[in-house]
Design an enzyme around this catalytic site. Structure first.
Site, mmCIF file in Angstrom:
data_model
loop_
_atom_site.group_PDB
_atom_site.id
_atom_site.type_symbol
_atom_site.label_atom_id
_atom_site.label_comp_id
_atom_site.label_asym_id
_atom_site.label_seq_id
_atom_site.Cartn_x
_atom_site.Cartn_y
_atom_site.Cartn_z
ATOM 1 N N ASN A 245 3.514 1.554 -1.526
ATOM 2 C CA ASN A 245 4.149 1.941 -3.006
ATOM 3 C C ASN A 245 2.728 2.465 -3.652
ATOM 4 O O ASN A 245 3.081 3.290 -4.530
ATOM 5 C CB ASN A 245 4.357 0.345 -3.628
ATOM 6 C CG ASN A 245 5.353 -0.532 -2.950
ATOM 7 O OD1 ASN A 245 6.427 0.332 -2.270
ATOM 8 N ND2 ASN A 245 5.541 -1.721 -3.173
ATOM 9 N N THR B 59 0.742 -1.183 -0.069
ATOM 10 C CA THR B 59 0.093 -0.099 -0.137
ATOM 11 C C THR B 59 0.847 1.223 0.052
ATOM 12 O O THR B 59 0.314 2.207 -0.787
ATOM 13 C CB THR B 59 -1.014 -0.024 1.213
ATOM 14 O OG1 THR B 59 -0.217 -0.089 2.471
ATOM 15 C CG2 THR B 59 -2.142 -1.085 0.994
ATOM 16 N N GLY C 212 2.431 -4.962 -9.326
ATOM 17 C CA GLY C 212 0.767 -5.042 -9.128
ATOM 18 C C GLY C 212 0.412 -3.801 -8.333
ATOM 19 O O GLY C 212 -0.582 -2.917 -8.593
ATOM 20 N N ASP C 213 1.359 -3.093 -7.553
ATOM 21 C CA ASP C 213 1.063 -2.014 -6.584
ATOM 22 C C ASP C 213 1.047 -0.799 -7.609
ATOM 23 O O ASP C 213 0.260 0.146 -7.625
ATOM 24 C CB ASP C 213 1.950 -1.867 -5.622
ATOM 25 C CG ASP C 213 2.238 -2.963 -4.584
ATOM 26 O OD1 ASP C 213 1.223 -3.760 -4.600
ATOM 27 O OD2 ASP C 213 3.316 -3.220 -4.338
ATOM 28 N N GLY D 28 -2.469 -9.255 -19.547
ATOM 29 C CA GLY D 28 -2.996 -8.009 -19.499
ATOM 30 C C GLY D 28 -3.701 -7.808 -18.128
ATOM 31 O O GLY D 28 -3.632 -8.264 -17.311
ATOM 32 N N LYS E 174 -5.868 -8.348 -12.505
ATOM 33 C CA LYS E 174 -4.546 -8.097 -13.169
ATOM 34 C C LYS E 174 -3.811 -9.380 -13.502
ATOM 35 O O LYS E 174 -4.134 -10.368 -12.891
ATOM 36 C CB LYS E 174 -3.439 -7.497 -12.138
ATOM 37 C CG LYS E 174 -3.777 -5.939 -11.434
ATOM 38 C CD LYS E 174 -2.767 -5.627 -10.595
ATOM 39 C CE LYS E 174 -3.003 -6.127 -9.036
ATOM 40 N NZ LYS E 174 -4.173 -5.932 -8.154
#
Length: 295
Positions: A29, A27, A255-256, A227, A222
């Site tokens: 990030n 979080t 992902g962050d 994609g 994600k």
């Protein structure tokens, strides 16, 4: 209006070394990326009363993050994690966080004020890691805040970022994640996390449909090089937003970064496809350097 993000920040050590204090946390990030994009972001966590904690809070403040609710624990310090990156850029982690100050942030003076202000914020965001590291009482407070915001027509974003080592069992993690899904309006899961957490072989479209069954307004699943799959309530078929090729130096924090890019677009009233493309662009940039945050 400010976005409130709840979670844990840690010291980062990297297998490739590097000078200076590094830091990260899923979080955190996202909070830093959003602040760099010009958004008003308040980060809610707890750190120690020591010079390293002072230095990290100063660094986050210099990034533009509102640190009024970076609370200080009188007896605990920052958690630590180490990243090892293999030859393909895929990362693995080691953690030292049992005595992390963030684990007791909901028991500290100042949290009542943070929750009160977050109730009327533009957006609240947290992850399954946020729920994993806080006390049972803290979990109830964060979920209650989210549920009330949703009932009031205010937005809550949630990422089911699953780390099995943080949980006493998958059943507990699933139960809390489901409650968070019910309380959220924006879902930001990852396909691999969902499959591991729920012990399923669902594809991204099936994951999106399951999340939407809990009445999120939108879900963005994600799927790395596959994609992103976008689902919106009231639409039968989720939409695929393909990914562009990327050089992978280190997958830490990708992902962050996607979450930050997506939420930045959403805060700027972009279309959902534009939000996904913004998230993918920021994730590609993050993949191309070492560490979870480019310092």
């Amino acid at each position: 209006m400010t976005t409130f993000i709840f979670g844990e920040a840690m010291l980062e050590y990297h297998s490739h070394g590097g000078a200076g204090l590094r830091y990260g946390g899923d979080t955190l990030n996202t909070a830093i990326h959003l602040a760099r994009a010009g958004h008003d972001v308040a980060y809610v966590t707890a750190i120690g009363n020591d010079p390293i904690s002072d230095a990290l809070e100063a660094a986050w403040s210099a990034e533009g993050v509102d640190t009024r609710y970076v609370l200080r624990h009188p007896a605990r310090n920052l958690g630590i994690y180490a990243i090892h990156v293999d030859g393909d850029g895929e990362r693995s982690f080691l953690y030292w966080r049992d005595r992390s100050a963030a684990r007791e942030m909901f028991e500290l003076p100042g949290m009542h004020s943070a929750l009160a202000e977050a109730a009327s914020a533009r957006l609240v965001y947290f992850s399954l890691i946020s729920l994993a590291i806080i006390s049972p009482e803290g979990r109830e407070q964060l979920l209650a805040l989210s549920a009330q915001r949703k009932a009031d027509g205010k937005d809550v974003a949630y990422d089911s970022n699953y780390r099995p080592a943080l949980w006493e069992g998958a059943q507990c993690a699933r139960a809390l994640s489901e409650r968070a899904m019910v309380a959220a309006t924006i879902g930001l899961p990852t396909n691999t996390d969902e499959r591991e957490l729920w012990e399923t072989d669902e594809d991204e479209q099936e994951i999106a449909k399951r999340w939407l069954s809990f009445h999120q307004g939108v879900v963005a699943v994600k799927a790395a090089e596959r994609g992103c799959v976008l689902g919106t309530i009231g639409h039968e078929m989720p939409q695929i937003v393909p990914a562009k090729s990327a050089e992978v130096i280190d997958s830490s924090g990708a992902g962050d970064a996607f979450n930050a890019g997506f939420l930045s677009g959403w805060l700027n009233s972009r279309s959902l496809v534009e939000c996904a493309e913004s998230g993918q662009a920021l994730a590609r940039k993050t993949l191309s350097h070492q560490g979870a945050i480019m310092l």
